[in-house]
Motif scaffolding. Structure first.
Motif, PDB file in Angstrom:
ATOM      1  N   LEU A   1       0.839  -1.210   0.000  1.00 39.62           N
ATOM      2  CA  LEU A   1       0.000   0.000   0.000  1.00 39.62           C
ATOM      3  C   LEU A   1       0.869   1.254   0.000  1.00 39.62           C
ATOM      4  N   ASP A   2       1.896   1.276   0.859  1.00 39.48           N
ATOM      5  CA  ASP A   2       2.819   2.423   0.885  1.00 39.48           C
ATOM      6  C   ASP A   2       3.509   2.591  -0.464  1.00 39.48           C
ATOM      7  N   ALA A   3       3.957   1.465  -1.032  1.00 33.19           N
ATOM      8  CA  ALA A   3       4.659   1.519  -2.321  1.00 33.19           C
ATOM      9  C   ALA A   3       3.730   2.031  -3.419  1.00 33.19           C
ATOM     10  N   ALA A   4       2.466   1.605  -3.382  1.00 31.99           N
ATOM     11  CA  ALA A   4       1.495   2.094  -4.371  1.00 31.99           C
ATOM     12  C   ALA A   4       1.302   3.602  -4.219  1.00 31.99           C
ATOM     13  N   ALA A   5       1.251   4.062  -2.977  1.00 35.50           N
ATOM     14  CA  ALA A   5       1.116   5.507  -2.731  1.00 35.50           C
ATOM     15  C   ALA A   5       2.338   6.244  -3.262  1.00 35.50           C
ATOM     16  N   HIS A   6       3.526   5.682  -3.052  1.00 38.99           N
ATOM     17  CA  HIS A   6       4.753   6.299  -3.568  1.00 38.99           C
ATOM     18  C   HIS A   6       4.733   6.337  -5.095  1.00 38.99           C
ATOM     19  N   ALA A   7       4.329   5.236  -5.713  1.00 34.37           N
ATOM     20  CA  ALA A   7       4.274   5.191  -7.179  1.00 34.37           C
ATOM     21  C   ALA A   7       3.300   6.241  -7.707  1.00 34.37           C
ATOM     22  N   PHE A   8       2.141   6.326  -7.061  1.00 28.90           N
ATOM     23  CA  PHE A   8       1.123   7.302  -7.456  1.00 28.90           C
ATOM     24  C   PHE A   8       1.664   8.725  -7.295  1.00 28.90           C
ATOM     25  N   ALA A   9       2.318   8.983  -6.148  1.00 28.60           N
ATOM     26  CA  ALA A   9       2.831  10.328  -5.858  1.00 28.60           C
ATOM     27  C   ALA A   9       3.934  10.731  -6.828  1.00 28.60           C
ATOM     28  N   ILE A  10       4.803   9.781  -7.184  1.00 34.24           N
ATOM     29  CA  ILE A  10       5.883  10.084  -8.133  1.00 34.24           C
ATOM     30  C   ILE A  10       5.302  10.585  -9.459  1.00 34.24           C
ATOM     31  N   VAL A  11       4.294   9.890  -9.935  1.00 31.99           N
ATOM     32  CA  VAL A  11       3.691  10.285 -11.213  1.00 31.99           C
ATOM     33  C   VAL A  11       2.966  11.624 -11.069  1.00 31.99           C
TER      34      VAL A  11
ATOM     35  N   CYS B   1      13.438   7.200  -4.240  1.00 33.17           N
ATOM     36  CA  CYS B   1      12.226   6.429  -3.936  1.00 33.17           C
ATOM     37  C   CYS B   1      12.109   5.148  -4.754  1.00 33.17           C
ATOM     38  N   LEU B   2      12.652   5.135  -5.956  1.00 32.24           N
ATOM     39  CA  LEU B   2      12.438   3.992  -6.855  1.00 32.24           C
ATOM     40  C   LEU B   2      12.938   2.656  -6.288  1.00 32.24           C
ATOM     41  N   PRO B   3      14.159   2.601  -5.707  1.00 34.06           N
ATOM     42  CA  PRO B   3      14.607   1.314  -5.163  1.00 34.06           C
ATOM     43  C   PRO B   3      13.741   0.840  -3.989  1.00 34.06           C
ATOM     44  N   VAL B   4      13.269   1.773  -3.186  1.00 29.28           N
ATOM     45  CA  VAL B   4      12.436   1.426  -2.032  1.00 29.28           C
ATOM     46  C   VAL B   4      11.090   0.869  -2.502  1.00 29.28           C
ATOM     47  N   ILE B   5      10.550   1.471  -3.550  1.00 25.09           N
ATOM     48  CA  ILE B   5       9.288   0.983  -4.129  1.00 25.09           C
ATOM     49  C   ILE B   5       9.506  -0.418  -4.710  1.00 25.09           C
ATOM     50  N   ALA B   6      10.594  -0.583  -5.464  1.00 23.44           N
ATOM     51  CA  ALA B   6      10.872  -1.873  -6.105  1.00 23.44           C
ATOM     52  C   ALA B   6      11.050  -2.971  -5.063  1.00 23.44           C
TER      53      ALA B   6
ATOM     54  N   ALA C   1       7.904   9.295 -15.775  1.00 21.83           N
ATOM     55  CA  ALA C   1       7.975   8.742 -14.418  1.00 21.83           C
ATOM     56  C   ALA C   1       7.489   7.298 -14.405  1.00 21.83           C
ATOM     57  N   ILE C   2       6.433   7.016 -15.153  1.00 27.15           N
ATOM     58  CA  ILE C   2       5.921   5.641 -15.239  1.00 27.15           C
ATOM     59  C   ILE C   2       6.966   4.729 -15.868  1.00 27.15           C
ATOM     60  N   GLU C   3       7.637   5.225 -16.894  1.00 27.07           N
ATOM     61  CA  GLU C   3       8.673   4.432 -17.563  1.00 27.07           C
ATOM     62  C   GLU C   3       9.812   4.117 -16.593  1.00 27.07           C
ATOM     63  N   ARG C   4      10.232   5.108 -15.812  1.00 29.14           N
ATOM     64  CA  ARG C   4      11.313   4.879 -14.840  1.00 29.14           C
ATOM     65  C   ARG C   4      10.871   3.893 -13.766  1.00 29.14           C
ATOM     66  N   LEU C   5       9.622   3.975 -13.353  1.00 30.68           N
ATOM     67  CA  LEU C   5       9.100   3.025 -12.369  1.00 30.68           C
ATOM     68  C   LEU C   5       9.116   1.612 -12.951  1.00 30.68           C
ATOM     69  N   ALA C   6       8.659   1.468 -14.189  1.00 33.53           N
ATOM     70  CA  ALA C   6       8.640   0.154 -14.845  1.00 33.53           C
ATOM     71  C   ALA C   6      10.059  -0.420 -14.930  1.00 33.53           C
ATOM     72  N   GLN C   7      11.030   0.436 -15.249  1.00 31.03           N
ATOM     73  CA  GLN C   7      12.423  -0.022 -15.330  1.00 31.03           C
ATOM     74  C   GLN C   7      12.917  -0.475 -13.960  1.00 31.03           C
ATOM     75  N   ALA C   8      12.564   0.266 -12.911  1.00 32.01           N
ATOM     76  CA  ALA C   8      12.990  -0.089 -11.551  1.00 32.01           C
ATOM     77  C   ALA C   8      12.377  -1.412 -11.101  1.00 32.01           C
ATOM     78  N   LEU C   9      11.155  -1.688 -11.539  1.00 30.18           N
ATOM     79  CA  LEU C   9      10.463  -2.909 -11.133  1.00 30.18           C
ATOM     80  C   LEU C   9      10.913  -4.126 -11.930  1.00 30.18           C
ATOM     81  N   GLY C  10      11.508  -3.919 -13.089  1.00 23.96           N
ATOM     82  CA  GLY C  10      11.948  -5.041 -13.912  1.00 23.96           C
ATOM     83  C   GLY C  10      10.920  -5.398 -14.969  1.00 23.96           C
ATOM     84  N   PRO C  11      11.133  -6.501 -15.692  1.00 25.14           N
ATOM     85  CA  PRO C  11      10.287  -6.806 -16.847  1.00 25.14           C
ATOM     86  C   PRO C  11       8.858  -7.253 -16.521  1.00 25.14           C
ATOM     87  N   GLU C  12       8.628  -7.824 -15.345  1.00 28.00           N
ATOM     88  CA  GLU C  12       7.305  -8.398 -15.070  1.00 28.00           C
ATOM     89  C   GLU C  12       6.137  -7.418 -15.069  1.00 28.00           C
ATOM     90  N   PRO C  13       6.322  -6.165 -14.612  1.00 27.37           N
ATOM     91  CA  PRO C  13       5.131  -5.311 -14.491  1.00 27.37           C
ATOM     92  C   PRO C  13       4.372  -5.117 -15.789  1.00 27.37           C
TER      93      PRO C  13
END
Length: 135
Positions: free
Chosen positions: A7-17, A70-75, A108-120
């Motif tokens: 939930l925290d990570a989702a909030a961070h992802a949302f806030a980054i964008v 924030c990206l590594p913490v979210i990942a 920002a979404i692209e950077r998040l996707a890269q931080a999360l790896g190929p699965e997202p």
């Protein structure tokens, strides 16, 4: 550094964008609360928990202007492909939250996707297919 819940990570992802275009409007916070209320990944989470996660995320993201900290913490919080797909849904929801699609937000979404790896991407495509209206 404290580990984030999904939930925290989702909030961070949302806030980054949301903050990628340099501004935050109240509508974006309301959209995050609606996202949590509607997304099956967060069934049973209270509006208070969602609001607390949003505030924590907003503060953290505001302290990291390019949000790279924030990206590594979210990942790290996304332990499974399902979690990664949830975080990508949050980011996608943020993209349209203020009804203005800025190029920085897509970046920002692209950077998040890269931080999360190929699965997202896979998780997101499956979600899109599952939620697409029938032809």
């Amino acid at each position: 550094r404290m580990a984030l819940t999904v939930l925290d990570a989702a909030a961070h992802a949302f806030a980054i964008v949301c903050l990628a275009d340099g501004r935050l409007v109240p509508l974006e916070e309301r959209r995050f609360l609606s996202f949590v209320a509607d997304d099956p990944a967060f069934t049973g989470r209270t509006p208070e928990a969602a609001a607390a996660a949003w505030l924590k995320a907003f503060r953290a993201v505001s302290r990291s202007p390019d949000y790279s900290a924030c990206l590594p913490v979210i990942a790290e919080a996304a332990a499974s492909p399902v979690d990664k797909a949830t975080l990508m849904r949050a980011a996608q929801g943020a993209l349209i939250a203020d009804r203005v699609e800025a190029p920085q937000e897509a970046g920002a979404i692209e950077r998040l996707a890269q931080a999360l790896g190929p699965e997202p991407r896979i998780g997101l495509e499956q979600h899109d297919a599952a939620t697409a209206p029938g032809e």
